[in-house]
Structure formats: C-alpha cells, structure tokens
Design a protein around this motif. Structure first.
Motif, PDB file in Angstrom:
ATOM      1  N   PHE A   7      17.079  49.034  -1.842  1.00 29.35           N
ATOM      2  CA  PHE A   7      18.473  49.402  -1.581  1.00 29.35           C
ATOM      3  C   PHE A   7      19.425  48.367  -2.163  1.00 29.35           C
ATOM      4  O   PHE A   7      20.414  48.721  -2.809  1.00 29.35           O
ATOM      5  CB  PHE A   7      18.702  49.550  -0.067  1.00 29.35           C
ATOM      6  N   VAL A   8      19.141  47.087  -1.971  1.00 30.36           N
ATOM      7  CA  VAL A   8      20.018  46.032  -2.499  1.00 30.36           C
ATOM      8  C   VAL A   8      19.984  46.013  -4.021  1.00 30.36           C
ATOM      9  O   VAL A   8      21.013  45.795  -4.665  1.00 30.36           O
ATOM     10  CB  VAL A   8      19.657  44.655  -1.904  1.00 30.36           C
ATOM     11  N   ASP A   9      18.824  46.267  -4.614  1.00 28.76           N
ATOM     12  CA  ASP A   9      18.745  46.344  -6.083  1.00 28.76           C
ATOM     13  C   ASP A   9      19.656  47.449  -6.612  1.00 28.76           C
ATOM     14  O   ASP A   9      20.314  47.279  -7.645  1.00 28.76           O
ATOM     15  CB  ASP A   9      17.309  46.610  -6.544  1.00 28.76           C
ATOM     16  N   LEU A  10      19.697  48.567  -5.915  1.00 25.14           N
ATOM     17  CA  LEU A  10      20.529  49.701  -6.339  1.00 25.14           C
ATOM     18  C   LEU A  10      21.988  49.553  -5.923  1.00 25.14           C
ATOM     19  O   LEU A  10      22.867  50.173  -6.526  1.00 25.14           O
ATOM     20  CB  LEU A  10      19.963  51.003  -5.762  1.00 25.14           C
ATOM     21  N   ASN A  11      22.238  48.757  -4.888  1.00 24.72           N
ATOM     22  CA  ASN A  11      23.581  48.598  -4.317  1.00 24.72           C
ATOM     23  C   ASN A  11      23.861  47.112  -4.040  1.00 24.72           C
ATOM     24  O   ASN A  11      23.937  46.691  -2.882  1.00 24.72           O
ATOM     25  CB  ASN A  11      23.702  49.381  -3.009  1.00 24.72           C
ATOM     26  N   PRO A  12      24.000  46.296  -5.080  1.00 21.53           N
ATOM     27  CA  PRO A  12      24.131  44.850  -4.872  1.00 21.53           C
ATOM     28  C   PRO A  12      25.342  44.444  -4.028  1.00 21.53           C
ATOM     29  O   PRO A  12      25.341  43.368  -3.429  1.00 21.53           O
ATOM     30  CB  PRO A  12      24.226  44.282  -6.287  1.00 21.53           C
ATOM     31  N   GLU A  13      26.331  45.308  -3.933  1.00 19.70           N
ATOM     32  CA  GLU A  13      27.497  44.972  -3.119  1.00 19.70           C
ATOM     33  C   GLU A  13      27.157  44.903  -1.625  1.00 19.70           C
ATOM     34  O   GLU A  13      27.931  44.369  -0.826  1.00 19.70           O
ATOM     35  CB  GLU A  13      28.645  45.960  -3.365  1.00 19.70           C
ATOM     36  N   PHE A  14      25.992  45.416  -1.252  1.00 14.96           N
ATOM     37  CA  PHE A  14      25.560  45.388   0.153  1.00 14.96           C
ATOM     38  C   PHE A  14      24.576  44.256   0.439  1.00 14.96           C
ATOM     39  O   PHE A  14      23.972  44.212   1.515  1.00 14.96           O
ATOM     40  CB  PHE A  14      24.928  46.728   0.544  1.00 14.96           C
ATOM     41  N   GLU A  15      24.442  43.325  -0.487  1.00 14.36           N
ATOM     42  CA  GLU A  15      23.477  42.235  -0.309  1.00 14.36           C
ATOM     43  C   GLU A  15      23.736  41.437   0.975  1.00 14.36           C
ATOM     44  O   GLU A  15      22.808  41.200   1.764  1.00 14.36           O
ATOM     45  CB  GLU A  15      23.506  41.298  -1.513  1.00 14.36           C
ATOM     46  N   THR A  16      24.964  41.045   1.218  1.00 19.00           N
ATOM     47  CA  THR A  16      25.269  40.237   2.399  1.00 19.00           C
ATOM     48  C   THR A  16      25.023  40.994   3.699  1.00 19.00           C
ATOM     49  O   THR A  16      24.343  40.466   4.591  1.00 19.00           O
ATOM     50  CB  THR A  16      26.704  39.685   2.332  1.00 19.00           C
ATOM     51  N   PRO A  17      25.531  42.231   3.859  1.00 13.85           N
ATOM     52  CA  PRO A  17      25.237  42.917   5.121  1.00 13.85           C
ATOM     53  C   PRO A  17      23.748  43.181   5.339  1.00 13.85           C
ATOM     54  O   PRO A  17      23.263  43.081   6.470  1.00 13.85           O
ATOM     55  CB  PRO A  17      26.005  44.235   5.029  1.00 13.85           C
ATOM     56  N   ILE A  18      23.009  43.476   4.272  1.00 14.86           N
ATOM     57  CA  ILE A  18      21.570  43.716   4.420  1.00 14.86           C
ATOM     58  C   ILE A  18      20.863  42.426   4.794  1.00 14.86           C
ATOM     59  O   ILE A  18      19.960  42.412   5.647  1.00 14.86           O
ATOM     60  CB  ILE A  18      20.968  44.337   3.137  1.00 14.86           C
ATOM     61  N   GLU A  19      21.290  41.314   4.202  1.00 15.76           N
ATOM     62  CA  GLU A  19      20.699  40.024   4.561  1.00 15.76           C
ATOM     63  C   GLU A  19      20.958  39.718   6.037  1.00 15.76           C
ATOM     64  O   GLU A  19      20.065  39.293   6.770  1.00 15.76           O
ATOM     65  CB  GLU A  19      21.265  38.898   3.700  1.00 15.76           C
ATOM     66  N   ARG A  20      22.180  39.956   6.492  1.00 13.91           N
ATOM     67  CA  ARG A  20      22.510  39.714   7.902  1.00 13.91           C
ATOM     68  C   ARG A  20      21.699  40.627   8.816  1.00 13.91           C
ATOM     69  O   ARG A  20      21.216  40.201   9.868  1.00 13.91           O
ATOM     70  CB  ARG A  20      23.997  39.920   8.135  1.00 13.91           C
ATOM     71  N   PHE A  21      21.557  41.887   8.439  1.00 14.93           N
ATOM     72  CA  PHE A  21      20.773  42.830   9.229  1.00 14.93           C
ATOM     73  C   PHE A  21      19.309  42.396   9.300  1.00 14.93           C
ATOM     74  O   PHE A  21      18.707  42.387  10.375  1.00 14.93           O
ATOM     75  CB  PHE A  21      20.906  44.240   8.641  1.00 14.93           C
ATOM     76  N   ALA A  22      18.741  42.032   8.164  1.00 17.52           N
ATOM     77  CA  ALA A  22      17.338  41.607   8.127  1.00 17.52           C
ATOM     78  C   ALA A  22      17.135  40.347   8.965  1.00 17.52           C
ATOM     79  O   ALA A  22      16.141  40.236   9.704  1.00 17.52           O
ATOM     80  CB  ALA A  22      16.894  41.371   6.684  1.00 17.52           C
ATOM     81  N   THR A  23      18.062  39.407   8.875  1.00 20.41           N
ATOM     82  CA  THR A  23      17.969  38.192   9.680  1.00 20.41           C
ATOM     83  C   THR A  23      18.077  38.522  11.157  1.00 20.41           C
ATOM     84  O   THR A  23      17.323  37.991  11.984  1.00 20.41           O
ATOM     85  CB  THR A  23      19.064  37.191   9.266  1.00 20.41           C
ATOM     86  N   TRP A  24      18.972  39.424  11.508  1.00 17.12           N
ATOM     87  CA  TRP A  24      19.125  39.844  12.899  1.00 17.12           C
ATOM     88  C   TRP A  24      17.829  40.480  13.410  1.00 17.12           C
ATOM     89  O   TRP A  24      17.371  40.186  14.511  1.00 17.12           O
ATOM     90  CB  TRP A  24      20.300  40.817  13.030  1.00 17.12           C
ATOM     91  N   LEU A  25      17.230  41.360  12.600  1.00 18.70           N
ATOM     92  CA  LEU A  25      15.966  41.972  12.994  1.00 18.70           C
ATOM     93  C   LEU A  25      14.869  40.924  13.163  1.00 18.70           C
ATOM     94  O   LEU A  25      14.091  40.980  14.113  1.00 18.70           O
ATOM     95  CB  LEU A  25      15.516  43.003  11.957  1.00 18.70           C
ATOM     96  N   ALA A  26      14.813  39.976  12.243  1.00 15.06           N
ATOM     97  CA  ALA A  26      13.772  38.955  12.284  1.00 15.06           C
ATOM     98  C   ALA A  26      13.893  38.083  13.529  1.00 15.06           C
ATOM     99  O   ALA A  26      12.884  37.630  14.076  1.00 15.06           O
ATOM    100  CB  ALA A  26      13.845  38.089  11.032  1.00 15.06           C
ATOM    101  N   ARG A  27      15.110  37.857  13.984  1.00 19.74           N
ATOM    102  CA  ARG A  27      15.334  36.938  15.104  1.00 19.74           C
ATOM    103  C   ARG A  27      15.627  37.635  16.422  1.00 19.74           C
ATOM    104  O   ARG A  27      15.884  36.970  17.421  1.00 19.74           O
ATOM    105  CB  ARG A  27      16.507  36.023  14.765  1.00 19.74           C
ATOM    106  N   SER A  28      15.597  38.946  16.469  1.00 27.12           N
ATOM    107  CA  SER A  28      16.028  39.671  17.664  1.00 27.12           C
ATOM    108  C   SER A  28      15.217  39.318  18.905  1.00 27.12           C
ATOM    109  O   SER A  28      15.737  39.358  20.012  1.00 27.12           O
ATOM    110  CB  SER A  28      16.010  41.176  17.424  1.00 27.12           C
ATOM    111  N   ASP A  29      13.964  38.962  18.762  1.00 30.11           N
ATOM    112  CA  ASP A  29      13.157  38.569  19.915  1.00 30.11           C
ATOM    113  C   ASP A  29      13.474  37.167  20.405  1.00 30.11           C
ATOM    114  O   ASP A  29      13.136  36.816  21.532  1.00 30.11           O
ATOM    115  CB  ASP A  29      11.660  38.647  19.579  1.00 30.11           C
TER     116      ASP A  29
END
Length: 62
Positions: free
Chosen positions: A32-54
């Motif tokens: 998704f980020v490769d196809l939509n680089p303008e969403f790199e920051t929100p996707i990074e924040r989302f992935a970090t949130w998922l990784a740390r949610s526990d």
C-alpha cells in the motif's frame, strides 16, 4: 461515525471470516505504501500502534 468506519466495515464484511498472519498484513501495508507514498507516515504510525498495543495492558495494575 468516522468516514474511515465505512472502509473498516467493508473490510470486516468482505474478509471478516478470514485468518491472516502478521507477516501477510505487513506485506500488504508495504505494498500500500509503495503504491501510495503519501500515506507513509500514517501507515508507519498505525503499524507502530499495532506493534505496541499490548504494552498498555502490561502497565495496568490488576
């Protein structure tokens, strides 16, 4: 209801019965980020949130 809830509801209705791995999800996010680089920051924040949610659960006193 947030506008994004529509997409979440569509995801749940179309794929709610499927099981996926975190590796599969990570690959989909990279694509998704490769196809939509303008969403790199929100996707990074989302992935970090998922990784740390526990982490929040470990901090709560019982």
């Amino acid at each position: 209801m947030y506008f994004t809830d529509r997409g979440i509801e569509e995801l749940e209705s179309r794929r709610g019965d499927e099981e996926v791995t975190v590796a599969w999800l990570a690959e989909q996010l990279r694509t998704f980020v490769d196809l939509n680089p303008e969403f790199e920051t929100p996707i990074e924040r989302f992935a970090t949130w998922l990784a740390r949610s526990d982490d929040d659960l470990d901090d709560d006193p019982v």
